[in-house]
Design a protein around this motif. Sequence first.
Motif, PDB file in Angstrom:
ATOM      1  N   THR A  70       0.857  -1.178   0.000  1.00  0.00           N
ATOM      2  CA  THR A  70       0.000   0.000   0.000  1.00  0.00           C
ATOM      3  C   THR A  70       0.893   1.228   0.000  1.00  0.00           C
ATOM      4  N   GLU A  71       0.486   2.228  -0.706  1.00  0.00           N
ATOM      5  CA  GLU A  71       1.204   3.500  -0.682  1.00  0.00           C
ATOM      6  C   GLU A  71       0.190   4.612  -0.840  1.00  0.00           C
ATOM      7  N   GLY A  72       0.430   5.682  -0.138  1.00  0.00           N
ATOM      8  CA  GLY A  72      -0.459   6.825  -0.209  1.00  0.00           C
ATOM      9  C   GLY A  72       0.343   8.099  -0.164  1.00  0.00           C
ATOM     10  N   ARG A  73      -0.180   9.137  -0.780  1.00  0.00           N
ATOM     11  CA  ARG A  73       0.512  10.420  -0.729  1.00  0.00           C
ATOM     12  C   ARG A  73      -0.485  11.543  -0.967  1.00  0.00           C
ATOM     13  N   ALA A  74      -0.190  12.646  -0.362  1.00  0.00           N
ATOM     14  CA  ALA A  74      -0.990  13.848  -0.581  1.00  0.00           C
ATOM     15  C   ALA A  74      -0.386  14.591  -1.753  1.00  0.00           C
ATOM     16  N   LEU A  75      -1.234  15.012  -2.640  1.00  0.00           N
ATOM     17  CA  LEU A  75      -0.787  15.783  -3.790  1.00  0.00           C
ATOM     18  C   LEU A  75      -1.120  17.232  -3.554  1.00  0.00           C
ATOM     19  N   GLY A  76      -0.370  18.137  -4.185  1.00  0.00           N
ATOM     20  CA  GLY A  76      -0.578  19.568  -3.991  1.00  0.00           C
ATOM     21  C   GLY A  76      -1.993  19.991  -4.327  1.00  0.00           C
ATOM     22  N   GLY A  77      -2.376  21.153  -3.853  1.00  0.00           N
ATOM     23  CA  GLY A  77      -3.721  21.660  -4.051  1.00  0.00           C
ATOM     24  C   GLY A  77      -4.137  21.758  -5.501  1.00  0.00           C
ATOM     25  N   SER A  78      -3.167  21.840  -6.407  1.00  0.00           N
ATOM     26  CA  SER A  78      -3.497  21.912  -7.821  1.00  0.00           C
ATOM     27  C   SER A  78      -3.710  20.529  -8.413  1.00  0.00           C
ATOM     28  N   GLY A  79      -3.563  19.479  -7.603  1.00  0.00           N
ATOM     29  CA  GLY A  79      -3.688  18.125  -8.104  1.00  0.00           C
ATOM     30  C   GLY A  79      -2.365  17.570  -8.585  1.00  0.00           C
ATOM     31  N   ALA A  80      -1.299  18.332  -8.390  1.00  0.00           N
ATOM     32  CA  ALA A  80       0.028  17.891  -8.825  1.00  0.00           C
ATOM     33  C   ALA A  80       0.846  17.471  -7.624  1.00  0.00           C
ATOM     34  N   ASP A  81       1.747  16.578  -7.834  1.00  0.00           N
ATOM     35  CA  ASP A  81       2.651  16.134  -6.778  1.00  0.00           C
ATOM     36  C   ASP A  81       3.390  17.367  -6.265  1.00  0.00           C
ATOM     37  N   SER A  82       3.290  17.644  -4.963  1.00  0.00           N
ATOM     38  CA  SER A  82       3.850  18.884  -4.424  1.00  0.00           C
ATOM     39  C   SER A  82       5.374  18.920  -4.465  1.00  0.00           C
ATOM     40  N   SER A  83       6.038  17.776  -4.679  1.00  0.00           N
ATOM     41  CA  SER A  83       7.492  17.786  -4.771  1.00  0.00           C
ATOM     42  C   SER A  83       7.958  18.111  -6.188  1.00  0.00           C
ATOM     43  N   ARG A  84       7.029  18.165  -7.115  1.00  0.00           N
ATOM     44  CA  ARG A  84       7.357  18.495  -8.502  1.00  0.00           C
ATOM     45  C   ARG A  84       6.521  19.699  -8.921  1.00  0.00           C
ATOM     46  N   ARG A  85       7.045  20.501  -9.819  1.00  0.00           N
ATOM     47  CA  ARG A  85       6.268  21.645 -10.271  1.00  0.00           C
ATOM     48  C   ARG A  85       6.685  22.023 -11.678  1.00  0.00           C
ATOM     49  N   ILE A  86       5.800  22.724 -12.345  1.00  0.00           N
ATOM     50  CA  ILE A  86       6.074  23.230 -13.682  1.00  0.00           C
ATOM     51  C   ILE A  86       6.333  24.720 -13.558  1.00  0.00           C
ATOM     52  N   GLU A  87       7.407  25.182 -14.151  1.00  0.00           N
ATOM     53  CA  GLU A  87       7.745  26.592 -14.102  1.00  0.00           C
ATOM     54  C   GLU A  87       7.796  27.159 -15.514  1.00  0.00           C
ATOM     55  N   ASP A  88       7.414  28.388 -15.658  1.00  0.00           N
ATOM     56  CA  ASP A  88       7.555  29.064 -16.935  1.00  0.00           C
ATOM     57  C   ASP A  88       8.977  29.601 -17.005  1.00  0.00           C
ATOM     58  N   VAL A  89       9.770  29.024 -17.868  1.00  0.00           N
ATOM     59  CA  VAL A  89      11.169  29.419 -17.979  1.00  0.00           C
ATOM     60  C   VAL A  89      11.463  30.035 -19.341  1.00  0.00           C
ATOM     61  N   SER A  90      10.429  30.402 -20.080  1.00  0.00           N
ATOM     62  CA  SER A  90      10.631  30.883 -21.442  1.00  0.00           C
ATOM     63  C   SER A  90      11.509  32.137 -21.490  1.00  0.00           C
ATOM     64  N   ASP A  91      11.303  33.123 -20.613  1.00  0.00           N
ATOM     65  CA  ASP A  91      12.125  34.338 -20.625  1.00  0.00           C
ATOM     66  C   ASP A  91      13.568  34.021 -20.238  1.00  0.00           C
ATOM     67  N   GLU A  92      13.738  33.239 -19.197  1.00  0.00           N
ATOM     68  CA  GLU A  92      15.070  32.856 -18.755  1.00  0.00           C
ATOM     69  C   GLU A  92      15.768  32.021 -19.833  1.00  0.00           C
ATOM     70  N   GLN A  93      15.024  31.100 -20.442  1.00  0.00           N
ATOM     71  CA  GLN A  93      15.605  30.259 -21.484  1.00  0.00           C
ATOM     72  C   GLN A  93      16.010  31.101 -22.695  1.00  0.00           C
ATOM     73  N   ARG A  94      15.182  32.059 -23.057  1.00  0.00           N
ATOM     74  CA  ARG A  94      15.475  32.939 -24.188  1.00  0.00           C
ATOM     75  C   ARG A  94      16.776  33.710 -23.942  1.00  0.00           C
ATOM     76  N   GLU A  95      16.950  34.223 -22.709  1.00  0.00           N
ATOM     77  CA  GLU A  95      18.172  34.953 -22.354  1.00  0.00           C
ATOM     78  C   GLU A  95      19.388  34.025 -22.392  1.00  0.00           C
ATOM     79  N   ASN A  96      19.232  32.818 -21.845  1.00  0.00           N
ATOM     80  CA  ASN A  96      20.331  31.847 -21.889  1.00  0.00           C
ATOM     81  C   ASN A  96      20.694  31.470 -23.317  1.00  0.00           C
ATOM     82  N   ASP A  97      19.696  31.302 -24.164  1.00  0.00           N
ATOM     83  CA  ASP A  97      19.948  30.979 -25.577  1.00  0.00           C
ATOM     84  C   ASP A  97      20.715  32.108 -26.267  1.00  0.00           C
ATOM     85  N   LYS A  98      20.338  33.359 -25.961  1.00  0.00           N
ATOM     86  CA  LYS A  98      21.007  34.516 -26.562  1.00  0.00           C
ATOM     87  C   LYS A  98      22.478  34.559 -26.133  1.00  0.00           C
TER      88      LYS A  98
END
Length: 115
Positions: A70-98
Amino acid sequence: MSSNSYSYSSSSVSFSTSTTRNGETTGSRYVEHTTSDPSGTTQHIATQRSGEPLHHERRDYDASGRLTSTEGRALGGSGADSSRRIEDVSDEQRENDKLYEERIEDEYAKREGGA
């Protein structure tokens, strides 16, 4: 000639409740999905109360019905695993690419004797 039979089953149930008292709404959700085959049964259960994280539990049973894991875990309020997250890195990535492109151009220029 031998005959092989294979049995598989799957079932799901879900429900939700909602109550409003004195202008405040509370509720909960429940989902259960069970699959079985000759080797055993796996059960997934997800529950959530209003304003709380989603809780997911998995239970595995062997062919004789004994709980094997048996295994159980609480997921973040958004329904996502709270230890993982999605970040918007488009501006930072664009600067790094430049910066990368500028460094590569400089490196090529050095190799060609232009800098």
